[in-house]
Motif scaffolding. Structure first.
Motif, mmCIF file in Angstrom:
data_model
loop_
_atom_site.group_PDB
_atom_site.id
_atom_site.type_symbol
_atom_site.label_atom_id
_atom_site.label_comp_id
_atom_site.label_asym_id
_atom_site.label_seq_id
_atom_site.Cartn_x
_atom_site.Cartn_y
_atom_site.Cartn_z
ATOM 1 N N PRO A 133 0.812 -1.233 0.000
ATOM 2 C CA PRO A 133 0.000 0.000 0.000
ATOM 3 C C PRO A 133 0.842 1.277 0.000
ATOM 4 N N THR A 134 2.046 1.206 0.567
ATOM 5 C CA THR A 134 2.924 2.376 0.533
ATOM 6 C C THR A 134 3.316 2.706 -0.903
ATOM 7 N N LEU A 135 3.764 1.707 -1.637
ATOM 8 C CA LEU A 135 4.169 1.931 -3.030
ATOM 9 C C LEU A 135 2.968 2.227 -3.918
ATOM 10 N N GLU A 136 1.832 1.631 -3.603
ATOM 11 C CA GLU A 136 0.620 1.923 -4.374
ATOM 12 C C GLU A 136 0.175 3.364 -4.171
ATOM 13 N N LEU A 137 0.372 3.893 -2.957
ATOM 14 C CA LEU A 137 0.031 5.294 -2.704
ATOM 15 C C LEU A 137 0.937 6.211 -3.518
ATOM 16 N N VAL A 138 2.231 5.891 -3.584
ATOM 17 C CA VAL A 138 3.152 6.682 -4.406
ATOM 18 C C VAL A 138 2.688 6.698 -5.857
ATOM 19 N N GLN A 139 2.276 5.535 -6.358
ATOM 20 C CA GLN A 139 1.799 5.443 -7.741
ATOM 21 C C GLN A 139 0.507 6.238 -7.920
ATOM 22 N N LYS A 140 -0.419 6.087 -6.983
ATOM 23 C CA LYS A 140 -1.697 6.794 -7.042
ATOM 24 C C LYS A 140 -1.499 8.305 -7.111
ATOM 25 N N MET A 141 -0.489 8.810 -6.411
ATOM 26 C CA MET A 141 -0.250 10.244 -6.365
ATOM 27 C C MET A 141 0.646 10.722 -7.505
ATOM 28 N N GLY A 142 1.026 9.804 -8.378
ATOM 29 C CA GLY A 142 1.849 10.187 -9.523
ATOM 30 C C GLY A 142 3.230 10.669 -9.125
ATOM 31 N N MET A 143 3.824 10.026 -8.093
ATOM 32 C CA MET A 143 5.111 10.489 -7.574
ATOM 33 C C MET A 143 6.229 9.450 -7.726
ATOM 34 N N GLU A 144 6.088 8.566 -8.687
ATOM 35 C CA GLU A 144 7.115 7.542 -8.894
ATOM 36 C C GLU A 144 8.458 8.154 -9.270
ATOM 37 N N ASP A 145 8.436 9.344 -9.848
ATOM 38 C CA ASP A 145 9.675 10.027 -10.225
ATOM 39 C C ASP A 145 10.205 10.937 -9.126
ATOM 40 N N GLU A 146 9.578 10.894 -7.947
ATOM 41 C CA GLU A 146 9.956 11.803 -6.865
ATOM 42 C C GLU A 146 10.242 11.088 -5.554
ATOM 43 N N VAL A 147 10.315 9.760 -5.608
ATOM 44 C CA VAL A 147 10.435 8.979 -4.370
ATOM 45 C C VAL A 147 11.583 7.983 -4.454
ATOM 46 N N LEU A 148 12.346 7.901 -3.354
ATOM 47 C CA LEU A 148 13.320 6.835 -3.128
ATOM 48 C C LEU A 148 12.747 5.924 -2.046
ATOM 49 N N PHE A 149 12.883 4.605 -2.243
ATOM 50 C CA PHE A 149 12.407 3.673 -1.225
ATOM 51 C C PHE A 149 13.622 2.996 -0.611
ATOM 52 N N PHE A 150 13.913 3.347 0.646
ATOM 53 C CA PHE A 150 15.119 2.863 1.313
ATOM 54 C C PHE A 150 14.963 1.421 1.769
ATOM 55 N N LEU A 151 16.032 0.625 1.548
ATOM 56 C CA LEU A 151 16.053 -0.766 1.971
ATOM 57 C C LEU A 151 17.269 -1.015 2.869
ATOM 58 N N TYR A 152 17.029 -1.567 4.040
ATOM 59 C CA TYR A 152 18.128 -1.893 4.943
ATOM 60 C C TYR A 152 18.916 -3.091 4.440
ATOM 61 N N ASP A 153 18.258 -3.967 3.683
ATOM 62 C CA ASP A 153 18.902 -5.155 3.125
ATOM 63 C C ASP A 153 18.705 -5.157 1.614
ATOM 64 N N TYR A 154 19.802 -5.057 0.865
ATOM 65 C CA TYR A 154 19.696 -4.992 -0.590
ATOM 66 C C TYR A 154 19.076 -6.259 -1.177
ATOM 67 N N LYS A 155 19.084 -7.348 -0.431
ATOM 68 C CA LYS A 155 18.500 -8.587 -0.929
ATOM 69 C C LYS A 155 16.978 -8.478 -1.090
ATOM 70 N N ASP A 156 16.380 -7.454 -0.495
ATOM 71 C CA ASP A 156 14.938 -7.238 -0.635
ATOM 72 C C ASP A 156 14.574 -6.513 -1.927
#
Length: 286
Positions: free
Chosen positions: A155-178
């Motif tokens: 739902p977090t990533l879906e909200l980013v998409q819904k708001m048309g902000m895919e070009d304005e968001v970084l999604f931080f990952l503590y483990d690159y394997k994810d």
């Protein structure tokens, strides 16, 4: 051919291949990053002036000239995504209890504290949607997903998409394997993983899913990191803690020393975006 040369050559080839064929990240976001030599990321917003993770702290980060703002994401008992670093509201609000055990209505009724455990402010805990609305078109948002329940990644990533902000968001990952698993939800959103070794950097670049990597002060292989920097890899390093505290006393000199120590850095996360921006203005003039 000695071992060091072979190692540097392998990094060069990996970096070149990455830039030639990146499968998943926003080209528009990369273009924004390429427009500046350095980027200042305001940690939890401009929280030296306003409560951390508040809408006002985000607005002030924008006013101060930061190009990235870092926010923390958690979910309430009834599934509302909001900004909160801790898993409880105790430190930053006038309430008590775990976020996951409180409804949004209960959290909304609380007031953010001006400083941790300090007096109450007039500000409330914002939803992620409210925060993204404030930032849209003005600043890149680094989402630090603190929520323990991974069901809320979608739902977090879906909200980013819904708001048309895919070009304005970084999604931080503590483990690159994810990266693979998260990227399947929406490959247009740029993954931003942490590396804990040079081998991690190699593995991240081989995925061809990002060229924005969080490293720390322990990385000292200047030659290899400078090569990757020259090839377009964006290294993020924090000045939080000791460096920011030193700058409170020594001023811009502390940050110039930081840049000299880490010439491969492109993105600096700080608790003091105002002083960092002032430093970069004078630094560029030298």
């Amino acid at each position: 051919m000695n071992m060091l040369f072979r190692y540097l050559l392998s990094l060069t080839l990996v970096g070149a291949a990455l830039l030639a064929n990146v499968r998943a990240q926003s080209p528009a976001l990369l273009t924004k990053l390429q427009q500046r030599e350095f980027h200042v990321a305001a940690h939890r917003g401009a929280h030296m002036d306003y409560p951390e993770n508040s809408l006002e702290s985000l607005k002030e980060a924008i006013n101060l000239g930061a190009s990235i703002v870092e926010v923390d994401v958690r979910a309430t008992k009834d599934g509302v995504l909001l900004l909160m670093h801790d898993n409880t509201v105790d430190r930053t609000t006038t309430g008590t209890g775990k976020i996951s055990e409180l409804t949004y209505a209960e959290v909304k009724a609380l007031y953010l504290r001006e400083q941790p455990h300090g007096k109450a402010s007039v500000h409330h805990v914002p939803t992620l949607e409210e925060a993204l609305s404030v930032c849209k078109g003005k600043i890149i948002v680094d989402l630090d997903f603190k929520e323990e329940n991974e069901v809320y990644v979608r739902p977090t990533l879906e909200l980013v998409q819904k708001m048309g902000m895919e070009d304005e968001v970084l999604f931080f990952l503590y483990d690159y394997k994810d990266m693979e698993r998260v990227s399947r939800i929406n490959p247009a959103i740029t993954m931003f993983p942490r590396a804990r070794s040079m081998k991690d950097i190699q593995k991240i670049l081989k995925t061809k899913r990002t060229q924005i990597i969080h490293i720390d002060a322990s990385f000292q292989d200047r030659a290899a990191l400078l090569q990757l920097h020259a090839q377009g890899v964006f290294f993020w390093i924090n000045s939080l803690g000791e460096v920011d505290e030193k700058a409170e006393v020594a001023g811009e000199a502390a940050y110039r020393d930081f840049l000299a120590a880490y010439p491969f850095v492109r993105i600096i996360q700080t608790d003091n975006p105002k002083l960092w921006n002032q430093t970069l203005i004078t630094y560029k003039k030298q």
